[in-house]
Design a protein around this motif. Structure first.
Motif, mmCIF file in Angstrom:
data_model
loop_
_atom_site.group_PDB
_atom_site.id
_atom_site.type_symbol
_atom_site.label_atom_id
_atom_site.label_comp_id
_atom_site.label_asym_id
_atom_site.label_seq_id
_atom_site.Cartn_x
_atom_site.Cartn_y
_atom_site.Cartn_z
ATOM 1 N N ALA A 25 -15.307 -21.952 13.426
ATOM 2 C CA ALA A 25 -16.100 -22.953 12.727
ATOM 3 C C ALA A 25 -16.528 -22.536 11.322
ATOM 4 O O ALA A 25 -16.588 -23.371 10.422
ATOM 5 N N SER A 26 -16.827 -21.272 11.115
ATOM 6 C CA SER A 26 -17.289 -20.837 9.793
ATOM 7 C C SER A 26 -16.214 -21.003 8.742
ATOM 8 O O SER A 26 -16.468 -21.491 7.643
ATOM 9 N N SER A 27 -15.028 -20.567 9.066
ATOM 10 C CA SER A 27 -13.921 -20.626 8.102
ATOM 11 C C SER A 27 -13.135 -21.923 8.205
ATOM 12 O O SER A 27 -12.426 -22.295 7.274
ATOM 13 N N ASN A 28 -13.227 -22.575 9.351
ATOM 14 C CA ASN A 28 -12.476 -23.801 9.608
ATOM 15 C C ASN A 28 -10.966 -23.582 9.468
ATOM 16 O O ASN A 28 -10.250 -24.477 9.046
ATOM 17 N N VAL A 29 -10.496 -22.381 9.822
ATOM 18 C CA VAL A 29 -9.063 -22.102 9.679
ATOM 19 C C VAL A 29 -8.247 -22.445 10.914
ATOM 20 O O VAL A 29 -7.025 -22.406 10.864
ATOM 21 N N GLY A 30 -8.913 -22.782 12.001
ATOM 22 C CA GLY A 30 -8.111 -23.162 13.145
ATOM 23 C C GLY A 30 -8.905 -23.361 14.409
ATOM 24 O O GLY A 30 -10.034 -22.900 14.553
ATOM 25 N N THR A 31 -8.267 -24.096 15.308
ATOM 26 C CA THR A 31 -8.766 -24.325 16.659
ATOM 27 C C THR A 31 -7.664 -23.883 17.605
ATOM 28 O O THR A 31 -6.498 -24.209 17.395
ATOM 29 N N PHE A 32 -8.053 -23.127 18.638
ATOM 30 C CA PHE A 32 -7.059 -22.521 19.512
ATOM 31 C C PHE A 32 -7.381 -22.826 20.965
ATOM 32 O O PHE A 32 -8.537 -22.745 21.387
ATOM 33 N N ASP A 33 -6.344 -23.166 21.728
ATOM 34 C CA ASP A 33 -6.501 -23.424 23.148
ATOM 35 C C ASP A 33 -6.788 -22.116 23.882
ATOM 36 O O ASP A 33 -6.225 -21.065 23.553
ATOM 37 N N VAL A 34 -7.666 -22.194 24.903
ATOM 38 C CA VAL A 34 -7.984 -21.051 25.760
ATOM 39 C C VAL A 34 -7.987 -21.517 27.212
ATOM 40 O O VAL A 34 -8.321 -22.668 27.496
ATOM 41 N N ASN A 35 -7.585 -20.624 28.120
ATOM 42 C CA ASN A 35 -7.676 -20.923 29.550
ATOM 43 C C ASN A 35 -7.580 -19.639 30.353
ATOM 44 O O ASN A 35 -7.309 -18.563 29.806
ATOM 45 N N TRP A 36 -7.838 -19.757 31.662
ATOM 46 C CA TRP A 36 -7.804 -18.583 32.531
ATOM 47 C C TRP A 36 -6.421 -17.946 32.616
ATOM 48 O O TRP A 36 -6.305 -16.724 32.518
ATOM 49 N N PRO A 37 -5.344 -18.709 32.809
ATOM 50 C CA PRO A 37 -4.035 -18.060 32.893
ATOM 51 C C PRO A 37 -3.698 -17.213 31.659
ATOM 52 O O PRO A 37 -3.044 -16.175 31.781
ATOM 53 N N ALA A 38 -4.175 -17.607 30.482
ATOM 54 C CA ALA A 38 -3.914 -16.810 29.277
ATOM 55 C C ALA A 38 -4.637 -15.470 29.346
ATOM 56 O O ALA A 38 -4.223 -14.510 28.706
ATOM 57 N N ARG A 39 -5.698 -15.376 30.111
ATOM 58 C CA ARG A 39 -6.431 -14.119 30.286
ATOM 59 C C ARG A 39 -5.796 -13.258 31.362
ATOM 60 O O ARG A 39 -5.678 -12.049 31.206
ATOM 61 N N ALA A 40 -5.459 -13.865 32.482
ATOM 62 C CA ALA A 40 -5.096 -13.103 33.670
ATOM 63 C C ALA A 40 -3.602 -13.068 33.962
ATOM 64 O O ALA A 40 -3.179 -12.301 34.816
ATOM 65 N N GLU A 41 -2.818 -13.905 33.275
ATOM 66 C CA GLU A 41 -1.385 -13.958 33.545
ATOM 67 C C GLU A 41 -0.641 -13.856 32.217
ATOM 68 O O GLU A 41 -0.805 -12.888 31.501
ATOM 69 N N GLN A 42 0.129 -14.860 31.882
ATOM 70 C CA GLN A 42 0.888 -14.871 30.625
ATOM 71 C C GLN A 42 0.230 -15.822 29.633
ATOM 72 O O GLN A 42 -0.262 -16.875 30.033
ATOM 73 N N PRO A 43 0.250 -15.482 28.334
ATOM 74 C CA PRO A 43 -0.401 -16.337 27.340
ATOM 75 C C PRO A 43 0.213 -17.727 27.208
ATOM 76 O O PRO A 43 -0.515 -18.704 27.055
ATOM 77 N N ASN A 44 1.538 -17.824 27.229
ATOM 78 C CA ASN A 44 2.217 -19.114 27.120
ATOM 79 C C ASN A 44 1.669 -19.992 26.001
ATOM 80 O O ASN A 44 1.406 -21.176 26.175
ATOM 81 N N GLY A 45 1.460 -19.391 24.839
ATOM 82 C CA GLY A 45 1.025 -20.151 23.673
ATOM 83 C C GLY A 45 -0.460 -20.462 23.632
ATOM 84 O O GLY A 45 -0.904 -21.247 22.796
ATOM 85 N N VAL A 46 -1.229 -19.856 24.527
ATOM 86 C CA VAL A 46 -2.666 -20.085 24.598
ATOM 87 C C VAL A 46 -3.354 -18.739 24.401
ATOM 88 O O VAL A 46 -2.896 -17.719 24.893
ATOM 89 N N THR A 47 -4.479 -18.718 23.694
ATOM 90 C CA THR A 47 -5.163 -17.457 23.431
ATOM 91 C C THR A 47 -6.198 -17.155 24.510
ATOM 92 O O THR A 47 -6.378 -17.922 25.463
ATOM 93 N N SER A 48 -6.856 -16.025 24.359
ATOM 94 C CA SER A 48 -7.879 -15.593 25.313
ATOM 95 C C SER A 48 -8.996 -14.897 24.554
ATOM 96 O O SER A 48 -8.809 -14.462 23.411
ATOM 97 N N PRO A 49 -10.160 -14.746 25.177
ATOM 98 C CA PRO A 49 -11.223 -13.986 24.516
ATOM 99 C C PRO A 49 -10.767 -12.573 24.139
ATOM 100 O O PRO A 49 -11.132 -12.065 23.077
#
Length: 142
Positions: A25-49
């Motif tokens: 939000a500060s830089s407004n350079v992007g919005t990124f999808d996040v979900n549990w599988p991206a954390r615990a399995e494969q990213p598949n185009g989704v980021t994680s914390p």
């Protein structure tokens, strides 16, 4: 002067099947999808914390390393820093490995290693992550 930077997350659903979006939000350079599988399995185009932590750690470390050497009269020609953040479901973040490759004209190997360790210790993100028991550094002067 203190600064505040903001990221914002919108989440829908439960942990395992839900999904969200984190906005820088500060830089407004992007919005990124996040979900549990991206954390615990494969990213598949989704980021994680953990990937966002890795981005913060590698960039902060690079700045701290460069700044520390500038204070000693050295100019970094180039550096590449990678942060690998390991997440273990049920345990959390169990380790971070920082890998640095840097070109610093005129810097001895001994002074390079000392500067690399100093940056690891004093980088604000490293300090914020002090609860991670295993943060290691592999530094190579090229």
């Amino acid at each position: 002067m203190a600064t505040t930077r903001t990221a914002q997350t919108h989440w829908e659903g439960n942990l395992m099947e839900g999904k969200g979006q984190v906005a820088l939000a500060s830089s407004n350079v992007g919005t990124f999808d996040v979900n549990w599988p991206a954390r615990a399995e494969q990213p598949n185009g989704v980021t994680s914390p953990e990937e966002l932590i890795a981005a913060a750690h590698s960039s902060c470390y690079s700045m701290a390393f460069s700044h520390g050497l500038a204070g000693k009269g050295y100019t970094v020609a180039a550096l590449d820093t990678k942060a690998d953040v390991t997440f273990q479901p049920g345990e959390g973040i169990t380790g971070i490995v920082l890998t640095l490759k840097a070109s610093v004209p005129g810097l001895s190997e001994e002074d390079f290693q000392a500067a690399a360790e100093d940056a690891k210790k004093n980088c604000p993100v490293s300090q914020a992550l002090a609860g991670v028991k295993n943060i290691t550094l592999h530094a190579e002067l090229v």
